[in-house]
Design a protein around this motif. Structure first.
Motif, PDB file in Angstrom:
ATOM      1  N   ARG A  31       0.845  -1.203   0.000  1.00 47.30           N
ATOM      2  CA  ARG A  31       0.000   0.000   0.000  1.00 47.30           C
ATOM      3  C   ARG A  31       0.875   1.246   0.000  1.00 47.30           C
ATOM      4  NH1 ARG A  31      -4.914  -0.256   4.247  1.00 47.30           N
ATOM      5  NH2 ARG A  31      -4.534   1.979   4.020  1.00 47.30           N
ATOM      6  N   GLU A  32       0.556   2.167  -0.860  1.00 46.02           N
ATOM      7  CA  GLU A  32       1.353   3.385  -0.998  1.00 46.02           C
ATOM      8  C   GLU A  32       1.367   4.207   0.285  1.00 46.02           C
ATOM      9  OE1 GLU A  32       4.010   5.899  -2.662  1.00 46.02           O
ATOM     10  OE2 GLU A  32       3.329   4.001  -3.517  1.00 46.02           O
ATOM     11  N   ASP A  33       0.232   4.288   0.996  1.00 50.33           N
ATOM     12  CA  ASP A  33       0.196   5.086   2.229  1.00 50.33           C
ATOM     13  C   ASP A  33       1.097   4.479   3.301  1.00 50.33           C
ATOM     14  OD1 ASP A  33      -1.658   2.952   2.368  1.00 50.33           O
ATOM     15  OD2 ASP A  33      -2.965   4.026   3.752  1.00 50.33           O
ATOM     16  N   TRP A  34       1.133   3.152   3.406  1.00 52.04           N
ATOM     17  CA  TRP A  34       2.020   2.501   4.365  1.00 52.04           C
ATOM     18  C   TRP A  34       3.479   2.727   3.967  1.00 52.04           C
ATOM     19  CZ3 TRP A  34      -0.652  -2.955   4.695  1.00 52.04           C
ATOM     20  CH2 TRP A  34      -1.866  -2.832   5.392  1.00 52.04           C
ATOM     21  N   LEU A  35       3.756   2.603   2.686  1.00 52.05           N
ATOM     22  CA  LEU A  35       5.124   2.780   2.203  1.00 52.05           C
ATOM     23  C   LEU A  35       5.619   4.191   2.511  1.00 52.05           C
ATOM     24  CD1 LEU A  35       7.526   1.505   0.726  1.00 52.05           C
ATOM     25  CD2 LEU A  35       6.533   2.330  -1.410  1.00 52.05           C
ATOM     26  N   GLN A  36       4.796   5.185   2.224  1.00 54.18           N
ATOM     27  CA  GLN A  36       5.184   6.570   2.493  1.00 54.18           C
ATOM     28  C   GLN A  36       5.393   6.809   3.993  1.00 54.18           C
ATOM     29  OE1 GLN A  36       6.001   8.985   0.269  1.00 54.18           O
ATOM     30  NE2 GLN A  36       5.839   7.304  -1.199  1.00 54.18           N
ATOM     31  N   ALA A  37       4.552   6.214   4.804  1.00 56.76           N
ATOM     32  CA  ALA A  37       4.616   6.446   6.253  1.00 56.76           C
ATOM     33  C   ALA A  37       5.787   5.721   6.917  1.00 56.76           C
ATOM     34  CB  ALA A  37       3.307   6.018   6.913  1.00 56.76           C
ATOM     35  N   TYR A  38       6.114   4.509   6.450  1.00 58.29           N
ATOM     36  CA  TYR A  38       7.040   3.657   7.205  1.00 58.29           C
ATOM     37  C   TYR A  38       8.280   3.205   6.444  1.00 58.29           C
ATOM     38  CZ  TYR A  38       2.807   3.328  10.010  1.00 58.29           C
ATOM     39  OH  TYR A  38       1.694   3.638  10.755  1.00 58.29           O
ATOM     40  N   GLN A  39       8.505   3.692   5.233  1.00 55.49           N
ATOM     41  CA  GLN A  39       9.606   3.143   4.434  1.00 55.49           C
ATOM     42  C   GLN A  39      10.965   3.264   5.107  1.00 55.49           C
ATOM     43  OE1 GLN A  39      10.220   5.066   0.648  1.00 55.49           O
ATOM     44  NE2 GLN A  39       9.491   7.033   1.432  1.00 55.49           N
ATOM     45  N   TYR A  40      11.163   4.278   5.946  1.00 53.19           N
ATOM     46  CA  TYR A  40      12.446   4.452   6.632  1.00 53.19           C
ATOM     47  C   TYR A  40      12.359   4.100   8.112  1.00 53.19           C
ATOM     48  CZ  TYR A  40      13.301   7.073   2.372  1.00 53.19           C
ATOM     49  OH  TYR A  40      13.408   7.435   1.063  1.00 53.19           O
ATOM     50  N   GLU A  41      11.227   3.554   8.536  1.00 54.85           N
ATOM     51  CA  GLU A  41      10.982   3.328   9.959  1.00 54.85           C
ATOM     52  C   GLU A  41      10.841   1.862  10.363  1.00 54.85           C
ATOM     53  OE1 GLU A  41      10.985   5.911  12.112  1.00 54.85           O
ATOM     54  OE2 GLU A  41      11.373   7.221  10.397  1.00 54.85           O
ATOM     55  N   VAL A  42      10.612   0.953   9.418  1.00 57.07           N
ATOM     56  CA  VAL A  42      10.311  -0.427   9.777  1.00 57.07           C
ATOM     57  C   VAL A  42      11.463  -1.059  10.546  1.00 57.07           C
ATOM     58  CG1 VAL A  42       8.620  -0.898   7.970  1.00 57.07           C
ATOM     59  CG2 VAL A  42      11.038  -1.261   7.495  1.00 57.07           C
ATOM     60  N   PRO A  43      11.163  -1.959  11.461  1.00 56.56           N
ATOM     61  CA  PRO A  43       9.827  -2.413  11.843  1.00 56.56           C
ATOM     62  C   PRO A  43       9.119  -1.427  12.771  1.00 56.56           C
ATOM     63  CG  PRO A  43      11.472  -3.554  13.156  1.00 56.56           C
ATOM     64  CD  PRO A  43      12.222  -2.673  12.185  1.00 56.56           C
ATOM     65  N   VAL A  44       7.810  -1.336  12.581  1.00 53.99           N
ATOM     66  CA  VAL A  44       6.970  -0.479  13.412  1.00 53.99           C
ATOM     67  C   VAL A  44       5.876  -1.365  14.010  1.00 53.99           C
ATOM     68  CG1 VAL A  44       5.434   1.517  13.460  1.00 53.99           C
ATOM     69  CG2 VAL A  44       7.428   1.521  11.954  1.00 53.99           C
ATOM     70  N   LEU A  45       5.665  -1.208  15.306  1.00 52.07           N
ATOM     71  CA  LEU A  45       4.721  -2.057  16.031  1.00 52.07           C
ATOM     72  C   LEU A  45       3.588  -1.211  16.596  1.00 52.07           C
ATOM     73  CD1 LEU A  45       4.590  -5.080  16.775  1.00 52.07           C
ATOM     74  CD2 LEU A  45       5.799  -4.526  18.881  1.00 52.07           C
TER      75      LEU A  45
END
Length: 94
Positions: free
Chosen positions: A39-53
């Motif tokens: 999903r593009e919105d998830w990618l934009q939000a978390y691409q540099y942050e994963v893993p996110v819980l």
């Protein structure tokens, strides 16, 4: 309760956290792994942050109304944390 792990393929930190979460036996939660590349919105939000819980208040988030669904971000556990340390951290929130 449901834990949501935002992850992406090939992320060794994501895979390590998922493996540790799956080994926890003394806490009752369902683990949902979300691939941010789907999903593009998830990618934009978390691409540099994963893993996110995140902690979700709904067992069946797919059937929940979005206004009823509360997702709370959890602190990022250290990649060096043991399964026991991760369990202790999560017990504060579950």
């Amino acid at each position: 309760m449901r834990l949501i792990l935002y992850s992406k393929p090939g992320c060794h930190l994501c895979e390590g956290l998922q493996e540790k979460l799956e080994q926890i036996q003394n806490l009752n939660f369902e683990l949902e792994v979300r691939d941010i590349t789907t999903r593009e919105d998830w990618l934009q939000a978390y691409q540099y942050e994963v893993p996110v819980l995140y902690l979700s208040n709904r067992q069946d988030a797919k059937s929940a109304k979005s206004e009823d669904l509360i997702e709370m971000p959890l602190p990022r556990p250290s990649p060096r944390a043991s399964v026991q340390q991760l369990e202790q951290m999560l017990s504060k929130y579950l």
